[in-house]
Design a protein around this motif. Structure first.
Motif, PDB file in Angstrom:
ATOM      1  N   ASP A 247       4.789  17.811  35.234  1.00  0.00           N
ATOM      2  CA  ASP A 247       4.948  19.096  34.540  1.00  0.00           C
ATOM      3  C   ASP A 247       5.078  20.254  35.519  1.00  0.00           C
ATOM      4  N   GLY A 248       5.719  20.000  36.649  1.00  0.00           N
ATOM      5  CA  GLY A 248       5.917  21.024  37.665  1.00  0.00           C
ATOM      6  C   GLY A 248       7.334  21.578  37.624  1.00  0.00           C
ATOM      7  N   ALA A 249       7.655  22.412  38.610  1.00  0.00           N
ATOM      8  CA  ALA A 249       8.974  23.038  38.659  1.00  0.00           C
ATOM      9  C   ALA A 249       9.310  23.460  40.085  1.00  0.00           C
ATOM     10  N   VAL A 250      10.609  23.570  40.325  1.00  0.00           N
ATOM     11  CA  VAL A 250      11.123  24.093  41.588  1.00  0.00           C
ATOM     12  C   VAL A 250      11.965  25.318  41.258  1.00  0.00           C
ATOM     13  N   THR A 251      11.751  26.391  42.004  1.00  0.00           N
ATOM     14  CA  THR A 251      12.605  27.573  41.894  1.00  0.00           C
ATOM     15  C   THR A 251      13.216  27.828  43.266  1.00  0.00           C
ATOM     16  N   ILE A 252      14.509  28.126  43.269  1.00  0.00           N
ATOM     17  CA  ILE A 252      15.247  28.377  44.510  1.00  0.00           C
ATOM     18  C   ILE A 252      15.427  29.883  44.687  1.00  0.00           C
ATOM     19  N   VAL A 253      15.269  30.355  45.921  1.00  0.00           N
ATOM     20  CA  VAL A 253      15.600  31.742  46.247  1.00  0.00           C
ATOM     21  C   VAL A 253      16.892  31.695  47.055  1.00  0.00           C
ATOM     22  N   ASN A 254      17.919  32.381  46.558  1.00  0.00           N
ATOM     23  CA  ASN A 254      19.192  32.385  47.269  1.00  0.00           C
ATOM     24  C   ASN A 254      19.973  33.659  46.988  1.00  0.00           C
ATOM     25  N   THR A 255      20.573  34.214  48.047  1.00  0.00           N
ATOM     26  CA  THR A 255      21.459  35.360  47.909  1.00  0.00           C
ATOM     27  C   THR A 255      22.821  35.095  48.540  1.00  0.00           C
TER      28      THR A 255
ATOM     29  N   PRO B 170      15.430  15.518  56.294  1.00  0.00           N
ATOM     30  CA  PRO B 170      14.173  14.756  56.249  1.00  0.00           C
ATOM     31  C   PRO B 170      12.932  15.619  56.493  1.00  0.00           C
ATOM     32  N   GLU B 171      13.069  16.670  57.290  1.00  0.00           N
ATOM     33  CA  GLU B 171      11.934  17.566  57.522  1.00  0.00           C
ATOM     34  C   GLU B 171      11.588  18.329  56.242  1.00  0.00           C
ATOM     35  N   LEU B 172      12.615  18.774  55.514  1.00  0.00           N
ATOM     36  CA  LEU B 172      12.394  19.445  54.235  1.00  0.00           C
ATOM     37  C   LEU B 172      11.761  18.470  53.241  1.00  0.00           C
ATOM     38  N   LYS B 173      12.271  17.252  53.200  1.00  0.00           N
ATOM     39  CA  LYS B 173      11.728  16.237  52.292  1.00  0.00           C
ATOM     40  C   LYS B 173      10.255  15.977  52.587  1.00  0.00           C
ATOM     41  N   SER B 174       9.923  15.889  53.855  1.00  0.00           N
ATOM     42  CA  SER B 174       8.541  15.655  54.259  1.00  0.00           C
ATOM     43  C   SER B 174       7.637  16.813  53.852  1.00  0.00           C
TER      44      SER B 174
ATOM     45  N   THR C 153      23.029  15.930  51.456  1.00  0.00           N
ATOM     46  CA  THR C 153      21.712  15.371  51.768  1.00  0.00           C
ATOM     47  C   THR C 153      20.623  16.347  51.341  1.00  0.00           C
ATOM     48  N   ALA C 154      20.823  17.627  51.628  1.00  0.00           N
ATOM     49  CA  ALA C 154      19.861  18.659  51.240  1.00  0.00           C
ATOM     50  C   ALA C 154      19.751  18.743  49.725  1.00  0.00           C
ATOM     51  N   LEU C 155      20.890  18.683  49.044  1.00  0.00           N
ATOM     52  CA  LEU C 155      20.867  18.721  47.584  1.00  0.00           C
ATOM     53  C   LEU C 155      20.109  17.523  47.029  1.00  0.00           C
ATOM     54  N   GLY C 156      20.284  16.379  47.654  1.00  0.00           N
ATOM     55  CA  GLY C 156      19.564  15.179  47.231  1.00  0.00           C
ATOM     56  C   GLY C 156      18.061  15.334  47.374  1.00  0.00           C
ATOM     57  N   VAL C 157      17.632  15.972  48.451  1.00  0.00           N
ATOM     58  CA  VAL C 157      16.197  16.219  48.659  1.00  0.00           C
ATOM     59  C   VAL C 157      15.660  17.136  47.563  1.00  0.00           C
ATOM     60  N   LEU C 158      16.408  18.186  47.243  1.00  0.00           N
ATOM     61  CA  LEU C 158      15.970  19.127  46.204  1.00  0.00           C
ATOM     62  C   LEU C 158      15.922  18.456  44.830  1.00  0.00           C
ATOM     63  N   ILE C 159      16.916  17.628  44.534  1.00  0.00           N
ATOM     64  CA  ILE C 159      16.931  16.912  43.259  1.00  0.00           C
ATOM     65  C   ILE C 159      15.750  15.943  43.186  1.00  0.00           C
ATOM     66  N   GLY C 160      15.477  15.267  44.295  1.00  0.00           N
ATOM     67  CA  GLY C 160      14.330  14.354  44.339  1.00  0.00           C
ATOM     68  C   GLY C 160      13.025  15.085  44.067  1.00  0.00           C
ATOM     69  N   ALA C 161      12.900  16.290  44.597  1.00  0.00           N
ATOM     70  CA  ALA C 161      11.687  17.085  44.376  1.00  0.00           C
ATOM     71  C   ALA C 161      11.557  17.465  42.902  1.00  0.00           C
ATOM     72  N   VAL C 162      12.677  17.844  42.280  1.00  0.00           N
ATOM     73  CA  VAL C 162      12.655  18.193  40.861  1.00  0.00           C
ATOM     74  C   VAL C 162      12.194  16.997  40.035  1.00  0.00           C
ATOM     75  N   LYS C 163      12.734  15.820  40.335  1.00  0.00           N
ATOM     76  CA  LYS C 163      12.358  14.624  39.577  1.00  0.00           C
ATOM     77  C   LYS C 163      10.870  14.325  39.725  1.00  0.00           C
TER      78      LYS C 163
END
Length: 123
Positions: free
Chosen positions: A77-85, A31-35, A61-71
């Motif tokens: 006309d925006g975008a989300v890019t993830i940084v992950n190693t 929820p903090e990430l979503k906020s 739950t985290a994946l759901g927040v990220l998917i919600g942000a993408v939608k």
């Protein structure tokens, strides 16, 4: 003892914004990430980098927040890019098929550059 959850934000310009998450993103911390994502969108940011390089775990739950942000961002006309190693987090994106939804880059600089180009996520 699990690592402490923390979230830092770094506005880049009028459109681009970085959210860096450390620790675990789960039912209690998502929820903090979503906020934070919601606040960035409300501030007019339409190109968001979510930096997971210090993230040790994420759940559905985290994946759901990220998917919600993408939608929400796609409608602007925006975008989300993830940084992950992290190979385990990468596996989570692969198993769920979300590696086809998100642009995933190994460094924050590459992720910011990917958003700088006037194109949506490839996949």
């Amino acid at each position: 003892m699990p690592p402490e959850f923390s979230l830092t934000q770094e506005p880049i310009d009028d459109e681009r914004h970085v959210l860096a998450v450390a620790g675990e993103i789960d039912l209690f911390t998502a929820p903090e990430l979503k906020s934070a994502l919601g606040d960035a969108l409300e501030a007019g940011r339409s190109r968001i980098v979510v930096d997971l390089t210090q993230t040790t775990f994420l759940d559905s739950t985290a994946l759901g927040v990220l998917i919600g942000a993408v939608k929400r961002l796609r409608s602007r006309d925006g975008a989300v890019t993830i940084v992950n190693t992290d190979p385990n987090i990468a596996k989570t994106f692969e198993i769920t098929g979300l590696d086809q939804i998100f642009t995933i880059r190994p460094t924050r600089e590459e992720a910011i550059d990917a958003l700088g180009a006037d194109s949506a996520a490839t996949g």
